[in-house]
Design an enzyme around this catalytic site. Structure first.
Site, PDB file in Angstrom:
ATOM      1  N   SER A 228      -6.040   1.305 -11.102  1.00  0.00           N
ATOM      2  CA  SER A 228      -4.596   1.431 -11.279  1.00  0.00           C
ATOM      3  C   SER A 228      -3.849   0.175 -10.845  1.00  0.00           C
ATOM      4  O   SER A 228      -4.025  -0.888 -11.414  1.00  0.00           O
ATOM      5  CB  SER A 228      -4.108   2.673 -10.529  1.00  0.00           C
ATOM      6  OG  SER A 228      -2.776   2.978 -10.826  1.00  0.00           O
TER       7      SER A 228
ATOM      8  N   ASP B 202       2.026  -0.720 -14.687  1.00  0.00           N
ATOM      9  CA  ASP B 202       0.970  -1.146 -13.775  1.00  0.00           C
ATOM     10  C   ASP B 202      -0.320  -1.354 -14.554  1.00  0.00           C
ATOM     11  O   ASP B 202      -0.357  -1.234 -15.782  1.00  0.00           O
ATOM     12  CB  ASP B 202       0.794  -0.162 -12.621  1.00  0.00           C
ATOM     13  CG  ASP B 202       0.239   1.189 -13.058  1.00  0.00           C
ATOM     14  OD1 ASP B 202       0.318   1.501 -14.254  1.00  0.00           O
ATOM     15  OD2 ASP B 202      -0.278   1.936 -12.197  1.00  0.00           O
TER      16      ASP B 202
ATOM     17  N   ASP C 117      -0.028   4.029 -16.128  1.00  0.00           N
ATOM     18  CA  ASP C 117       0.531   5.346 -15.824  1.00  0.00           C
ATOM     19  C   ASP C 117       1.782   5.272 -14.960  1.00  0.00           C
ATOM     20  O   ASP C 117       2.403   6.280 -14.660  1.00  0.00           O
ATOM     21  CB  ASP C 117      -0.514   6.276 -15.194  1.00  0.00           C
ATOM     22  CG  ASP C 117      -1.061   5.774 -13.867  1.00  0.00           C
ATOM     23  OD1 ASP C 117      -0.650   4.687 -13.415  1.00  0.00           O
ATOM     24  OD2 ASP C 117      -1.901   6.478 -13.272  1.00  0.00           O
TER      25      ASP C 117
ATOM     26  N   ASP D 235      -3.027   0.184 -15.202  1.00  0.00           N
ATOM     27  CA  ASP D 235      -3.615   1.179 -16.112  1.00  0.00           C
ATOM     28  C   ASP D 235      -2.555   1.949 -16.907  1.00  0.00           C
ATOM     29  O   ASP D 235      -2.887   2.877 -17.633  1.00  0.00           O
ATOM     30  CB  ASP D 235      -4.541   2.139 -15.363  1.00  0.00           C
ATOM     31  CG  ASP D 235      -3.805   3.138 -14.501  1.00  0.00           C
ATOM     32  OD1 ASP D 235      -2.699   2.797 -14.013  1.00  0.00           O
ATOM     33  OD2 ASP D 235      -4.316   4.249 -14.290  1.00  0.00           O
TER      34      ASP D 235
END
Length: 446
Positions: free
Chosen positions: A102, A241, A245, A243
């Protein structure tokens, strides 16, 4: 969750090369997950990743483990976490696996799972996988082993899904948008979504090299986005960010719009449109102003523990649709089964275009309370939160704040720290009060 040996609140995560983020553990995890997830008879698993260099290693190791369990693997390549959740459901796979840490730096990585419905795995399923991790790896017979293939049109499918949540009668024509993809998994997704909806797009953070993910860019560092918005005289800036999400936004004059701001915009818009369907879930860290404003507008509001997993649990329990964190995780179950930065951003753009107004205009009348946060390190074995002097200090501050602020003390989930947070009307006052409590915590911690 506290009794888990390997799984945290969001899969398995750590520094690459240190257990459990090692190739041998990833093989075992792939085998254990494949064995459990294929019990339904569905032996198809999708695997996506972000842009970290270590993703290649973990992808190959997971592949070996999954195939040895008789599960066929279909690779998506670099794809946002919410895209893997969507495609898992869309392709009717048994599960989706994301290789990502992430918003963490490149030297960390992680492995997390989605069920066939595109939601996080149930605790019982994760517990069964954990149990198998302590058993010997046993391959299925050669003729029953899985196959590996690649889904080449995955980015296009997800781009079309994102566009589908934006009303067909609207367009982004006339808007200049800066989008910062954090050199992460949205680098080839987010700009195309905005372009195809008609926006003029300036891209930053779209040149991943394997080690620059989240490095002075993206949702955790907005300086580059603020600068680009001003330089290009853009209407709005997006920062995702690594990833995809999380989302943070920036107004035309460079003001930061965080997850609390976005949640307020989406809740008020949904309420005005008659689409709110219940209330809103925030977290223990959601700004006190959010709670006060929702009360003023008769919007039910509850707080979950910090973490999008817990926000989702509350939403499902109450059959509500909208929730999120101040860090930029925004969940709208009307559109998706997990938090999605691109979709949250499109919902804000929808409100802007419908109202024909600037982003800042959507927040008129909403001012967050000043917040002071102090971290206090404590010794192993100490529990400052149970100290009577600490409890007395908290009670004193709460009485002084009354209904115009709040106090929160919580232990960090990753470090031996007590986080002391005070919110109120006056910035200097909350800073002084936070230091007052922190002094008692420090005395009790050593």
């Amino acid at each position: 969750m506290s009794q888990r040996k390997y799984f945290g609140t969001d899969g398995v995560r750590g520094r690459v090369g240190d257990f459990p983020i090692t190739p041998d553990f990833a093989v075992k995890l792939g085998w254990a997950a494949g064995t459990v997830l294929s019990k339904s008879g569905n032996q198809r698993v999708l695997v996506g990743k972000d842009t970290r260099l270590s993703g290649y290693m973990l992808e190959s190791a997971l592949e070996a483990g999954l195939l040895s369990a008789g599960v066929s693997v279909e690779f998506l390549g670099p794809m946002p976490t919410p895209a893997v959740a969507y495609l898992t459901r869309n392709f009717r796979a048994a599960a989706g696996i994301v290789i990502s840490a992430s918003h963490n730096p490149y030297y960390d990585n992680g492995i997390k799972f989605f069920s066939d419905s595109g939601s996080k795995l149930a605790d019982s399923v994760e517990s069964e996988i954990e149990r198998l991790l302590d058993e010997p790896l046993v391959c299925v017979p050669s003729e029953q082993m899985g196959r590996a293939s690649r889904i080449d049109d995955a980015p296009g499918r997800y781009i079309e899904f994102c566009k589908s949540v934006f009303p067909t009668e609207l367009s982004l024509s006339g808007l200049k948008i800066v989008v910062d993809c954090a050199h992460g998994a949205t680098y080839h997704i987010a700009p195309d979504v905005l372009l195809e909806l008609g926006a003029t797009v300036i891209e930053i953070g779209t040149a991943p090299n394997g080690i620059n993910i989240n490095d002075k860019c993206g949702a955790t560092d907005l300086a580059a986005l603020q600068s680009a918005v001003r330089e290009h005289q853009a209407d709005v800036g997006f920062a995702l960010d690594g990833d995809g999400d999380r989302i943070m936004m920036v107004t035309a004059d460079g003001r930061i719009i965080d997850g609390d701001d976005i949640l307020y915009i989406l809740a008020r818009t949904a309420q005005n449109d008659g689409l709110l369907q219940g209330g809103v879930v925030g977290t223990l860290m959601s700004n006190f102003a959010l709670e006060k404003h929702f009360a003023d507008h008769h919007i039910p509001f509850v707080r979950a523990k910090v973490g999008d997993r817990y926000v989702m649990e509350e939403l499902v329990k109450r059959d509500w649709k909208l929730g999120g964190e101040n860090s930029g995780h925004i969940i709208n179950r009307q559109y998706h089964s997990t938090g999605d930065g691109i979709i949250a951003g499109l919902q804000v753009l929808t409100a802007m275009q419908r109202e024909q107004c600037a982003l800042s205009d959507l927040l008129k009348g909403f001012e967050k309370y000043p917040q002071a946060l102090v971290n206090v390190r404590f010794q192993a074995g100490a529990d400052p939160l149970q100290d009577e002097a600490v409890k007395a200090a908290v009670q004193d501050v709460e009485q002084r704040l009354g209904d115009q602020g709040r106090v929160l003390l919580r232990k960090s989930g990753t470090e031996p720290l007590i986080r002391v947070m005070v919110e109120g009307r006056d910035p200097q006052s909350v800073k002084t009060l936070a230091q007052q409590i922190a002094g008692e915590v420090e005395a009790a911690a050593n």
